[in-house]
Design a protein around this motif. Structure first.
Motif, PDB file in Angstrom:
ATOM      1  N   THR A 195       0.820  -1.215   0.000  1.00 30.47           N
ATOM      2  CA  THR A 195       0.000   0.000   0.000  1.00 30.47           C
ATOM      3  C   THR A 195       0.851   1.261   0.000  1.00 30.47           C
ATOM      4  N   GLU A 196       1.904   1.290   0.820  1.00 32.10           N
ATOM      5  CA  GLU A 196       2.778   2.462   0.857  1.00 32.10           C
ATOM      6  C   GLU A 196       3.446   2.684  -0.500  1.00 32.10           C
ATOM      7  N   TRP A 197       3.857   1.585  -1.144  1.00 30.84           N
ATOM      8  CA  TRP A 197       4.499   1.707  -2.455  1.00 30.84           C
ATOM      9  C   TRP A 197       3.535   2.299  -3.481  1.00 30.84           C
ATOM     10  N   LEU A 198       2.312   1.806  -3.528  1.00 32.31           N
ATOM     11  CA  LEU A 198       1.329   2.317  -4.480  1.00 32.31           C
ATOM     12  C   LEU A 198       1.081   3.805  -4.253  1.00 32.31           C
ATOM     13  N   MET A 199       0.953   4.203  -3.003  1.00 31.44           N
ATOM     14  CA  MET A 199       0.703   5.602  -2.666  1.00 31.44           C
ATOM     15  C   MET A 199       1.860   6.489  -3.104  1.00 31.44           C
ATOM     16  N   THR A 216       5.648  -3.565 -11.100  1.00 31.00           N
ATOM     17  CA  THR A 216       6.768  -4.172 -10.389  1.00 31.00           C
ATOM     18  C   THR A 216       6.429  -4.367  -8.913  1.00 31.00           C
ATOM     19  N   GLY A 217       5.849  -3.355  -8.289  1.00 31.99           N
ATOM     20  CA  GLY A 217       5.478  -3.471  -6.883  1.00 31.99           C
ATOM     21  C   GLY A 217       4.437  -4.544  -6.637  1.00 31.99           C
ATOM     22  N   VAL A 218       3.416  -4.588  -7.475  1.00 30.27           N
ATOM     23  CA  VAL A 218       2.352  -5.592  -7.322  1.00 30.27           C
ATOM     24  C   VAL A 218       2.912  -6.996  -7.530  1.00 30.27           C
ATOM     25  N   ALA A 219       3.739  -7.166  -8.572  1.00 32.57           N
ATOM     26  CA  ALA A 219       4.314  -8.486  -8.854  1.00 32.57           C
ATOM     27  C   ALA A 219       5.213  -8.955  -7.712  1.00 32.57           C
ATOM     28  N   ILE A 220       5.995  -8.047  -7.158  1.00 25.77           N
ATOM     29  CA  ILE A 220       6.855  -8.411  -6.023  1.00 25.77           C
ATOM     30  C   ILE A 220       6.008  -8.853  -4.839  1.00 25.77           C
ATOM     31  N   ASP A 221       4.985  -8.083  -4.507  1.00 26.59           N
ATOM     32  CA  ASP A 221       4.167  -8.439  -3.352  1.00 26.59           C
ATOM     33  C   ASP A 221       3.418  -9.743  -3.595  1.00 26.59           C
ATOM     34  N   PHE A 222       2.987  -9.971  -4.821  1.00 29.95           N
ATOM     35  CA  PHE A 222       2.326 -11.235  -5.165  1.00 29.95           C
ATOM     36  C   PHE A 222       3.301 -12.388  -4.968  1.00 29.95           C
ATOM     37  N   GLY A 223       4.534 -12.226  -5.461  1.00 30.48           N
ATOM     38  CA  GLY A 223       5.540 -13.264  -5.285  1.00 30.48           C
ATOM     39  C   GLY A 223       5.841 -13.532  -3.818  1.00 30.48           C
ATOM     40  N   LEU A 224       5.953 -12.460  -3.023  1.00 25.65           N
ATOM     41  CA  LEU A 224       6.199 -12.626  -1.593  1.00 25.65           C
ATOM     42  C   LEU A 224       5.052 -13.365  -0.917  1.00 25.65           C
ATOM     43  N   SER A 225       3.823 -13.039  -1.315  1.00 23.61           N
ATOM     44  CA  SER A 225       2.661 -13.693  -0.702  1.00 23.61           C
ATOM     45  C   SER A 225       2.603 -15.176  -1.052  1.00 23.61           C
ATOM     46  N   LEU A 226       3.129 -15.514  -2.234  1.00 25.68           N
ATOM     47  CA  LEU A 226       3.141 -16.913  -2.670  1.00 25.68           C
ATOM     48  C   LEU A 226       4.330 -17.678  -2.084  1.00 25.68           C
ATOM     49  N   LEU A 357      -7.416 -16.235 -16.985  1.00 26.86           N
ATOM     50  CA  LEU A 357      -6.404 -16.231 -15.935  1.00 26.86           C
ATOM     51  C   LEU A 357      -6.542 -17.479 -15.075  1.00 26.86           C
ATOM     52  N   GLU A 358      -5.449 -17.919 -14.479  1.00 29.58           N
ATOM     53  CA  GLU A 358      -5.491 -19.120 -13.654  1.00 29.58           C
ATOM     54  C   GLU A 358      -6.281 -18.854 -12.365  1.00 29.58           C
ATOM     55  N   LYS A 359      -7.347 -19.620 -12.161  1.00 31.97           N
ATOM     56  CA  LYS A 359      -8.245 -19.388 -11.033  1.00 31.97           C
ATOM     57  C   LYS A 359      -7.528 -19.453  -9.697  1.00 31.97           C
ATOM     58  N   ALA A 360      -6.658 -20.437  -9.530  1.00 31.79           N
ATOM     59  CA  ALA A 360      -5.961 -20.597  -8.261  1.00 31.79           C
ATOM     60  C   ALA A 360      -5.095 -19.375  -7.948  1.00 31.79           C
ATOM     61  N   LEU A 361      -4.447 -18.831  -8.965  1.00 26.83           N
ATOM     62  CA  LEU A 361      -3.621 -17.644  -8.753  1.00 26.83           C
ATOM     63  C   LEU A 361      -4.479 -16.417  -8.467  1.00 26.83           C
ATOM     64  N   VAL A 362      -5.601 -16.291  -9.148  1.00 27.61           N
ATOM     65  CA  VAL A 362      -6.491 -15.168  -8.884  1.00 27.61           C
ATOM     66  C   VAL A 362      -6.997 -15.220  -7.441  1.00 27.61           C
ATOM     67  N   ARG A 363      -7.334 -16.418  -6.974  1.00 21.23           N
ATOM     68  CA  ARG A 363      -7.765 -16.558  -5.579  1.00 21.23           C
ATOM     69  C   ARG A 363      -6.638 -16.190  -4.621  1.00 21.23           C
ATOM     70  N   ALA A 364      -5.432 -16.633  -4.938  1.00 21.45           N
ATOM     71  CA  ALA A 364      -4.285 -16.321  -4.085  1.00 21.45           C
ATOM     72  C   ALA A 364      -3.949 -14.835  -4.099  1.00 21.45           C
ATOM     73  N   PHE A 365      -4.322 -14.172  -5.176  1.00 19.87           N
ATOM     74  CA  PHE A 365      -4.031 -12.740  -5.327  1.00 19.87           C
ATOM     75  C   PHE A 365      -4.953 -11.880  -4.468  1.00 19.87           C
ATOM     76  N   LYS A 366      -6.007 -12.451  -3.932  1.00 20.61           N
ATOM     77  CA  LYS A 366      -7.015 -11.657  -3.215  1.00 20.61           C
ATOM     78  C   LYS A 366      -6.404 -10.853  -2.080  1.00 20.61           C
ATOM     79  N   VAL A 368      -3.369  -9.836  -1.729  1.00 24.36           N
ATOM     80  CA  VAL A 368      -2.528  -8.772  -2.294  1.00 24.36           C
ATOM     81  C   VAL A 368      -3.410  -7.600  -2.721  1.00 24.36           C
ATOM     82  N   ALA A 369      -4.493  -7.910  -3.411  1.00 20.90           N
ATOM     83  CA  ALA A 369      -5.372  -6.879  -3.953  1.00 20.90           C
ATOM     84  C   ALA A 369      -6.084  -6.091  -2.858  1.00 20.90           C
ATOM     85  N   LEU A 370      -6.458  -6.763  -1.791  1.00 20.75           N
ATOM     86  CA  LEU A 370      -7.370  -6.136  -0.828  1.00 20.75           C
ATOM     87  C   LEU A 370      -6.748  -5.752   0.500  1.00 20.75           C
ATOM     88  N   THR A 371      -5.714  -6.456   0.942  1.00 23.35           N
ATOM     89  CA  THR A 371      -5.291  -6.266   2.346  1.00 23.35           C
ATOM     90  C   THR A 371      -3.829  -5.897   2.536  1.00 23.35           C
TER      91      THR A 371
END
Length: 372
Positions: A195-199, A216-226, A357-366, A368-371
């Motif tokens: 969130t801080e990065w996006l802002m 880049t920021g979103v992809a990094i955070d997605f990778g970290l969450s995975l 898009l891959e359903k499992a990844l979209v679910r895992a992305f939730k 990242v997207a929201l919290t």
């Protein structure tokens, strides 16, 4: 350039007395008197303003909250004059360049000279004031931590500017500098979250550069969450930094066009993945996985993407992660001609892309997207 004029002071602008406090202090630099007076007149009702011609002796003593520069960056004398002021420029929190001649080279030059934001095209007073004014929540965030985030943004933006310049001029790319910028973003997000990065990115950048930094920021955070490993995370942020490099061959008027693209413009936009791949493939230090992601980040599982209409089994994991990150970032980025889409709404759009898009990844992305 015209002969140098005496440095303008807050009370010298159009005969209007401008109080130095409590309003923020903005310093204006320009290469002609007309440009200098024009920018000052736009700002003087909101800010304490002082200004000087670039061909005058530098007289800035007080550190301003922001510096606005309006100058032709195809003029080597202007570039030299700005470089002479580099030490003082670096102390200002915001360094906004107004460019009437818009090209990838000019925008890249501005960032290389220290810009935190470039506003190309005809000057828009509302956009300039918005760029100079911090909303209350951003003012609260303007702490030491925020300043460190700004440094990471500027490092990454400089790397992107260098990439675009390399493509435009047909010069070799500094692969290591780009990878290092991605590493700094990863470190920043690991410590302080997405969130801080996006802002921070939205505060400083618009258009294609903003998009690359957001992806880049979103992809990094997605990778970290995975929980991806260090090597895969490096591939991911390198691919994200490089993914839109092919857009350097597309005019800014099309890249930043408000509204819908026509068929010819859309076709030109769709050349950028292959163009980026072609430019990068002969560079040392760029792995096949990264090249694959650059070329195929617009491919969909159902074969409806471009440029190669790949289907599910042909699309690798890094590409799948990058594609989701790219779409989400495009939806939430700030554009002056449209409101920013809320993150929850952007995530709903991803959920509706059934079969693409891959359903499992979209679910895992939730999360990242929201919290995050």
């Amino acid at each position: 350039m015209q002969n140098a004029q005496t440095t303008l002071k807050p009370t010298d602008l159009g005969g209007v007395a401008v109080a130095a406090a409590p309003r923020p202090f903005v310093h204006v630099l320009a290469d002609t008197s007309d440009k200098l007076a024009g920018v000052c007149s736009l700002l003087e009702q909101r800010f304490a303003v002082a200004g000087e011609r670039l061909d005058a002796e530098a007289k800035l003593s007080e550190v301003p909250s922001a510096i606005v520069i309006r100058a032709e960056l195809r003029d080597v004398d202007n570039i030299a004059a700005i470089k002479k002021r580099a030490g003082k420029l670096a102390k200002a929190k915001k360094r906004i360049f107004l460019l009437e001649h818009t090209s990838h080279v000019s925008v890249s030059q501005a960032y290389a000279l220290g810009a935190t934001l470039v506003l190309p095209g005809t000057i828009n007073r509302a956009r300039l004031l918005a760029a100079l004014s911090d909303p209350p929540d951003l003012l609260a965030a303007a702490s030491r931590e925020s300043a460190q985030a700004d440094t990471a943004v500027e490092t990454a933006a400089t790397a992107i500017a260098s990439m675009f310049t390399s493509v435009t001029l047909g010069q070799p790319l500094d692969v290591n500098a780009t990878r290092e910028a991605g590493r700094q973003i990863a470190d920043r997000i690991t410590r302080h979250g997405l969130t801080e990065w996006l802002m921070t990115v939205r505060r400083h950048h618009e258009g294609t550069y903003q998009h690359c930094l957001l992806v880049t920021g979103v992809a990094i955070d997605f990778g970290l969450s995975l929980g991806v490993g260090r090597a895969d995370l490096e591939r991911l942020y390198s691919a994200a930094m490089f993914h839109d490099i092919g857009k350097a061959q597309i005019p800014l008027a099309i890249l930043d066009k408000p509204g819908r693209l026509d068929a010819a413009e859309r076709a030109l936009i769709e050349t950028h993945p292959a163009a980026g791949y072609t430019f990068l493939k002969d560079h040392d230090g760029i792995s096949p996985e990264i090249l694959d992601a650059v070329r195929h980040h617009h491919e969909y599982l159902d074969g409806s993407g471009y440029p190669d209409a790949l289907c599910a089994e042909s699309i690798g994991d890094i590409v799948r992660i990058l594609t989701i990150s790219d779409i989400f970032a495009a939806l939430i980025e700030h554009r002056h001609y449209k409101p920013t889409m809320p993150r929850a709404e952007a995530y709903d759009v991803l959920c509706e892309m059934t079969g693409k898009l891959e359903k499992a990844l979209v679910r895992a992305f939730k999360q990242v997207a929201l919290t995050r």
